[in-house]
Design a protein around this motif. Structure first.
Motif, PDB file in Angstrom:
ATOM      1  N   GLY A  71     -43.948   8.710 -58.281  1.00 32.83           N
ATOM      2  CA  GLY A  71     -44.980   7.709 -58.517  1.00 32.83           C
ATOM      3  C   GLY A  71     -45.538   7.720 -59.925  1.00 32.83           C
ATOM      4  N   ARG A  72     -45.067   8.632 -60.762  1.00 38.94           N
ATOM      5  CA  ARG A  72     -45.592   8.740 -62.124  1.00 38.94           C
ATOM      6  C   ARG A  72     -45.411   7.427 -62.899  1.00 38.94           C
ATOM      7  N   ALA A  73     -44.222   6.869 -62.882  1.00 39.71           N
ATOM      8  CA  ALA A  73     -43.965   5.624 -63.615  1.00 39.71           C
ATOM      9  C   ALA A  73     -44.770   4.468 -63.033  1.00 39.71           C
ATOM     10  N   LEU A  74     -44.879   4.429 -61.710  1.00 43.77           N
ATOM     11  CA  LEU A  74     -45.648   3.367 -61.059  1.00 43.77           C
ATOM     12  C   LEU A  74     -47.124   3.472 -61.430  1.00 43.77           C
ATOM     13  N   LYS A  75     -47.668   4.676 -61.405  1.00 45.03           N
ATOM     14  CA  LYS A  75     -49.080   4.864 -61.762  1.00 45.03           C
ATOM     15  C   LYS A  75     -49.314   4.503 -63.234  1.00 45.03           C
ATOM     16  N   ALA A  76     -48.403   4.887 -64.114  1.00 47.94           N
ATOM     17  CA  ALA A  76     -48.538   4.547 -65.536  1.00 47.94           C
ATOM     18  C   ALA A  76     -48.509   3.038 -65.728  1.00 47.94           C
ATOM     19  N   TYR A  77     -47.635   2.360 -64.986  1.00 50.82           N
ATOM     20  CA  TYR A  77     -47.574   0.897 -65.046  1.00 50.82           C
ATOM     21  C   TYR A  77     -48.918   0.289 -64.637  1.00 50.82           C
ATOM     22  N   VAL A  78     -49.480   0.769 -63.536  1.00 50.08           N
ATOM     23  CA  VAL A  78     -50.775   0.244 -63.081  1.00 50.08           C
ATOM     24  C   VAL A  78     -51.838   0.502 -64.144  1.00 50.08           C
ATOM     25  N   ARG A 108     -34.844 -14.056 -69.845  1.00 48.29           N
ATOM     26  CA  ARG A 108     -35.170 -12.788 -70.520  1.00 48.29           C
ATOM     27  C   ARG A 108     -36.416 -12.143 -69.904  1.00 48.29           C
ATOM     28  N   VAL A 109     -37.414 -12.960 -69.616  1.00 42.51           N
ATOM     29  CA  VAL A 109     -38.632 -12.441 -68.987  1.00 42.51           C
ATOM     30  C   VAL A 109     -38.293 -11.885 -67.605  1.00 42.51           C
ATOM     31  N   ALA A 110     -37.503 -12.624 -66.840  1.00 42.27           N
ATOM     32  CA  ALA A 110     -37.108 -12.162 -65.510  1.00 42.27           C
ATOM     33  C   ALA A 110     -36.326 -10.852 -65.599  1.00 42.27           C
ATOM     34  N   ALA A 111     -35.452 -10.734 -66.583  1.00 43.40           N
ATOM     35  CA  ALA A 111     -34.675  -9.494 -66.756  1.00 43.40           C
ATOM     36  C   ALA A 111     -35.605  -8.333 -67.103  1.00 43.40           C
ATOM     37  N   TYR A 112     -36.614  -8.581 -67.922  1.00 39.78           N
ATOM     38  CA  TYR A 112     -37.585  -7.536 -68.261  1.00 39.78           C
ATOM     39  C   TYR A 112     -38.308  -7.057 -67.000  1.00 39.78           C
ATOM     40  N   PHE A 113     -38.791  -8.007 -66.184  1.00 36.38           N
ATOM     41  CA  PHE A 113     -39.484  -7.633 -64.961  1.00 36.38           C
ATOM     42  C   PHE A 113     -38.556  -6.860 -64.017  1.00 36.38           C
ATOM     43  N   ALA A 114     -37.302  -7.286 -63.925  1.00 41.10           N
ATOM     44  CA  ALA A 114     -36.347  -6.598 -63.049  1.00 41.10           C
ATOM     45  C   ALA A 114     -36.110  -5.165 -63.523  1.00 41.10           C
ATOM     46  N   ARG A 115     -35.923  -4.978 -64.830  1.00 40.59           N
ATOM     47  CA  ARG A 115     -35.725  -3.627 -65.371  1.00 40.59           C
ATOM     48  C   ARG A 115     -36.970  -2.772 -65.140  1.00 40.59           C
ATOM     49  N   ARG A 116     -38.131  -3.360 -65.381  1.00 42.76           N
ATOM     50  CA  ARG A 116     -39.372  -2.616 -65.192  1.00 42.76           C
ATOM     51  C   ARG A 116     -39.538  -2.223 -63.729  1.00 42.76           C
ATOM     52  N   PHE A 117     -39.207  -3.134 -62.819  1.00 44.13           N
ATOM     53  CA  PHE A 117     -39.349  -2.815 -61.408  1.00 44.13           C
ATOM     54  C   PHE A 117     -38.391  -1.695 -61.002  1.00 44.13           C
ATOM     55  N   SER A 121     -40.020   1.675 -59.346  1.00 43.04           N
ATOM     56  CA  SER A 121     -39.722   1.868 -57.932  1.00 43.04           C
ATOM     57  C   SER A 121     -38.695   2.964 -57.682  1.00 43.04           C
ATOM     58  N   SER A 122     -38.175   3.552 -58.749  1.00 44.11           N
ATOM     59  CA  SER A 122     -37.054   4.486 -58.597  1.00 44.11           C
ATOM     60  C   SER A 122     -37.366   5.704 -57.735  1.00 44.11           C
ATOM     61  N   ASP A 123     -38.597   6.151 -57.718  1.00 47.29           N
ATOM     62  CA  ASP A 123     -38.896   7.372 -56.959  1.00 47.29           C
ATOM     63  C   ASP A 123     -39.954   7.184 -55.872  1.00 47.29           C
ATOM     64  N   VAL A 124     -40.311   5.934 -55.598  1.00 52.16           N
ATOM     65  CA  VAL A 124     -41.347   5.706 -54.578  1.00 52.16           C
ATOM     66  C   VAL A 124     -40.917   4.753 -53.475  1.00 52.16           C
ATOM     67  N   GLY A 125     -39.830   4.091 -53.627  1.00 50.55           N
ATOM     68  CA  GLY A 125     -39.383   3.155 -52.613  1.00 50.55           C
ATOM     69  C   GLY A 125     -39.869   1.741 -52.863  1.00 50.55           C
ATOM     70  N   PHE A 126     -39.132   0.817 -52.286  1.00 49.91           N
ATOM     71  CA  PHE A 126     -39.383  -0.602 -52.521  1.00 49.91           C
ATOM     72  C   PHE A 126     -40.767  -1.047 -52.068  1.00 49.91           C
ATOM     73  N   ASP A 127     -41.139  -0.753 -50.816  1.00 49.79           N
ATOM     74  CA  ASP A 127     -42.381  -1.300 -50.265  1.00 49.79           C
ATOM     75  C   ASP A 127     -43.599  -0.931 -51.104  1.00 49.79           C
ATOM     76  N   ARG A 128     -43.740   0.326 -51.405  1.00 50.96           N
ATOM     77  CA  ARG A 128     -44.898   0.797 -52.178  1.00 50.96           C
ATOM     78  C   ARG A 128     -44.902   0.195 -53.582  1.00 50.96           C
ATOM     79  N   ALA A 129     -43.743   0.213 -54.227  1.00 51.84           N
ATOM     80  CA  ALA A 129     -43.653  -0.331 -55.582  1.00 51.84           C
ATOM     81  C   ALA A 129     -43.878  -1.838 -55.591  1.00 51.84           C
TER      82      ALA A 129
END
Length: 176
Positions: A71-78, A108-117, A121-129
């Motif tokens: 959740g580290r990356a998710l918390k940093a994003y928030v 390009r914006v959509a690709a940025y959001f997809a990469r960021r997601f 979400s890599s270590d917390v799962g889809f639903d939570r992220a």
């Protein structure tokens, strides 16, 4: 040139962001601007790259300060998204309508959001992220457009809930 483009977008609105306006603001010739950015689309693409790079770097810096746990990356994003808006946020808001008119830039914006997601979400799962991401983006947009229904106390509670959701596997308790 990009600093001049940012100034034009913030001072005059993105609708007036032209190569001529950037040249005038930068104290350069239009040819000088066109040497670096042959089209307005190329200028907008460079601005988007600058904004996304700054955003990515800010999130990474915040993540580096957090404990290395799920959740580290998710918390940093928030944390990065709910901070006091800065120039990049205001430029993003100014560019929304202009970029929306370009399918290539929207890709390009959509690709940025997809990469960021993927990262958040890599270590917390889809639903939570996903829930955290949608809520955080919604808060950011409402505040950007100054239409948030939350007072300062309510906003602080929303931020607390988002941070808790990003930090724990168990959803936070929401008081009735």
């Amino acid at each position: 040139m990009l600093d001049a483009a940012v100034a034009v977008a913030l001072e005059q609105g993105a609708g007036r962001l032209t190569l001529d306006a950037v040249a005038k603001r930068a104290g350069a010739s239009k040819g000088g601007v066109m040497y670096n950015f042959p089209t307005k689309e190329a200028l907008l693409e460079a601005l988007l790259e600058r904004l996304t790079s700054h955003n990515r770097a800010a999130s990474e810096a915040l993540a580096a300060e957090l404990p290395d746990e799920p959740g580290r990356a998710l918390k940093a994003y928030v944390m990065n998204s709910v901070r006091e808006p800065d120039e990049d946020d205001r430029v993003s808001g100014a560019l929304v309508a202009v970029v929306n008119g370009s399918p290539e830039l929207m890709q390009r914006v959509a690709a940025y959001f997809a990469r960021r997601f993927e990262v958040i979400s890599s270590d917390v799962g889809f639903d939570r992220a996903a829930l955290t991401h949608v809520a955080t983006e919604g808060l950011w947009l409402m505040e950007l457009f100054q239409v948030s229904p939350f007072n300062a106390v309510q906003r602080a509670r929303v931020v607390q809930l988002l941070t808790e959701l990003a930090s724990t596997e168990t959803p936070p308790h929401v008081a009735p």
